[in-house]
Write a protein that holds these residues in place. Structure first.
Motif, PDB file in Angstrom:
ATOM      1  N   UNK A  64       0.846  -1.187   0.000  1.00 19.47           N
ATOM      2  CA  UNK A  64       0.000   0.000   0.000  1.00 19.47           C
ATOM      3  C   UNK A  64       0.880   1.234   0.000  1.00 19.47           C
ATOM      4  N   UNK A  65       0.245   2.368  -0.250  1.00 17.68           N
ATOM      5  CA  UNK A  65       0.964   3.632  -0.199  1.00 17.68           C
ATOM      6  C   UNK A  65       0.039   4.779   0.110  1.00 17.68           C
ATOM      7  N   UNK A  89      -4.291   7.623  -1.653  1.00 19.75           N
ATOM      8  CA  UNK A  89      -4.018   6.364  -0.974  1.00 19.75           C
ATOM      9  C   UNK A  89      -4.310   5.209  -1.924  1.00 19.75           C
ATOM     10  N   UNK A  90      -3.556   4.119  -1.788  1.00 13.69           N
ATOM     11  CA  UNK A  90      -3.608   3.038  -2.774  1.00 13.69           C
ATOM     12  C   UNK A  90      -3.326   1.708  -2.089  1.00 13.69           C
ATOM     13  N   UNK A  91      -4.127   0.691  -2.383  1.00 13.76           N
ATOM     14  CA  UNK A  91      -3.824  -0.679  -1.961  1.00 13.76           C
ATOM     15  C   UNK A  91      -3.624  -1.495  -3.234  1.00 13.76           C
ATOM     16  N   UNK A  92      -2.596  -2.325  -3.236  1.00 16.42           N
ATOM     17  CA  UNK A  92      -2.076  -2.883  -4.485  1.00 16.42           C
ATOM     18  C   UNK A  92      -2.391  -4.361  -4.650  1.00 16.42           C
ATOM     19  N   UNK A  93      -2.804  -4.705  -5.869  1.00 15.84           N
ATOM     20  CA  UNK A  93      -2.876  -6.099  -6.311  1.00 15.84           C
ATOM     21  C   UNK A  93      -1.978  -6.196  -7.536  1.00 15.84           C
ATOM     22  N   UNK A  94      -0.835  -6.810  -7.382  1.00 19.19           N
ATOM     23  CA  UNK A  94       0.179  -6.824  -8.427  1.00 19.19           C
ATOM     24  C   UNK A  94      -0.295  -7.559  -9.680  1.00 19.19           C
ATOM     25  N   UNK A  95       0.140  -7.051 -10.829  1.00 21.90           N
ATOM     26  CA  UNK A  95      -0.120  -7.730 -12.103  1.00 21.90           C
ATOM     27  C   UNK A  95       1.100  -8.532 -12.556  1.00 21.90           C
ATOM     28  N   UNK A  96       2.036  -8.766 -11.613  1.00 23.16           N
ATOM     29  CA  UNK A  96       3.177  -9.606 -11.944  1.00 23.16           C
ATOM     30  C   UNK A  96       4.509  -9.080 -11.449  1.00 23.16           C
ATOM     31  N   UNK A 149       2.405   2.347  -4.956  1.00 23.80           N
ATOM     32  CA  UNK A 149       1.919   3.670  -5.335  1.00 23.80           C
ATOM     33  C   UNK A 149       1.646   4.468  -4.050  1.00 23.80           C
ATOM     34  N   UNK A 150       1.538   5.789  -4.126  1.00 24.18           N
ATOM     35  CA  UNK A 150       1.719   6.639  -5.300  1.00 24.18           C
ATOM     36  C   UNK A 150       3.202   6.885  -5.577  1.00 24.18           C
ATOM     37  N   UNK A 151       3.468   7.258  -6.828  1.00 23.85           N
ATOM     38  CA  UNK A 151       4.825   7.596  -7.237  1.00 23.85           C
ATOM     39  C   UNK A 151       4.986   9.106  -7.174  1.00 23.85           C
ATOM     40  N   UNK A 206       2.351  13.776  -7.395  1.00 26.89           N
ATOM     41  CA  UNK A 206       2.022  12.402  -7.047  1.00 26.89           C
ATOM     42  C   UNK A 206       1.161  11.784  -8.143  1.00 26.89           C
ATOM     43  N   UNK A 207       1.353  10.485  -8.355  1.00 24.05           N
ATOM     44  CA  UNK A 207       0.658   9.776  -9.438  1.00 24.05           C
ATOM     45  C   UNK A 207       0.410   8.346  -8.984  1.00 24.05           C
ATOM     46  N   UNK A 208      -0.805   7.851  -9.227  1.00 23.20           N
ATOM     47  CA  UNK A 208      -1.100   6.444  -8.963  1.00 23.20           C
ATOM     48  C   UNK A 208      -2.113   5.945  -9.995  1.00 23.20           C
TER      49      UNK A 208
END
Length: 269
Positions: free
Chosen positions: A44-45, A85-92, A101-103, A109-111
């Motif tokens: 997360x980020x 705010x971001x919670x991540x499910x990776x695509x690989x 994220x965010x970057x 900031x970008x997500x």
């Protein structure tokens, strides 16, 4: 895919969106309702702006958001007028801090939620288009970070709408040149701390899900006290509602939302 939210308006305590609601973003990390997958546990980020510094604070962790007590504690102690705010499910790509994220680039900031299809097949050609002054900020290996840096190259800071359109066109062209399907699925959040943008563009029907809501309406639907504050010009854009309510408006495909202190606009991308 991932779940995210962006807030822009009068300062609020971040836990009011990240922790407290029934379907808070932290809850969505373990049981999302509208994502391709239910669990978003690959990190997360959180990125936020305060009056203390034009450069945003960022806190990331590759572990699941639902089991991170530090996240809940930080969110309940930080008040911000603009946060992502971001919670991540990776695509690989790996579950690492640099891939969460965010970057950030300077005060930007970008997500993103979604995917550039066949990214590994076109990654070299896509990254070659990134200006070297931005490429040195390529810390991870996700398609999102590559999209961000390419969009910066294409003038994201000056004209987000044109930059995202150009970036998507370049991705399609590279996919075609590499004989892979011209496909992208994206809901994007971008801000410089003063103006925020949410963008949805996809070749996959209406995916990914994206909504917006006036924060004042959201408080009413949650039954939360306003404490005398007026939030008429405060908005939340998010992957899915925090509870069932007609206050949340669905964002159609190929749409860009712009939010600033006294302005909210939504138009076709």
């Amino acid at each position: 895919m991932c779940r995210w939210l962006m807030y822009h308006g009068k300062s609020i305590i971040m836990s009011e969106l990240l922790v407290d609601p029934e379907n808070s973003l932290i809850h969505q990390s373990i049981a999302s309702h509208e994502g391709v997958v239910n669990v978003n546990g690959d990190g997360f980020g959180l990125g936020w702006y305060t009056k203390l510094n034009k450069k945003p604070g960022v806190y990331k962790d590759p572990l699941p958001a639902w089991n991170n007590k530090n996240l809940a504690s930080i969110a309940s102690h930080i008040k911000s007028k603009n946060f992502l705010a971001h919670v991540r499910a990776s695509t690989g790509t790996p579950s690492t801090t640099t891939n969460c994220h965010p970057f950030r680039y300077k005060n930007h900031l970008f997500m993103h939620n979604g995917a550039i299809f066949n990214f590994n097949e076109i990654r070299h050609d896509l990254e070659y288009l990134i200006d070297k002054k931005y490429f040195k900020h390529r810390y991870g290996c996700t398609d999102t970070e590559a999209m961000f840096l390419l969009a910066l190259t294409n003038g994201l800071i000056e004209d987000p709408k044109t930059a995202i359109n150009k970036t998507v066109e370049q991705i399609f062209k590279i996919q075609q040149q590499n004989n892979v399907p011209q496909a992208i699925k994206a809901s994007i959040a971008y801000t410089d701390g003063n103006t925020s943008y949410a963008i949805k563009t996809s070749t996959i029907n209406h995916q990914p899900s994206l909504y917006y809501v006036n924060y004042e309406d959201m408080l009413d639907s949650l039954g939360m006290e306003r404490q005398g504050q007026k939030y008429k010009n405060s908005y939340v854009v998010l992957s899915e509602p925090l509870l069932k309510s007609e206050s949340y408006k669905y964002v159609d495909n190929h749409t860009i939302i712009k939010i600033s202190e006294n302005e909210f606009t939504i138009e076709k991308l």
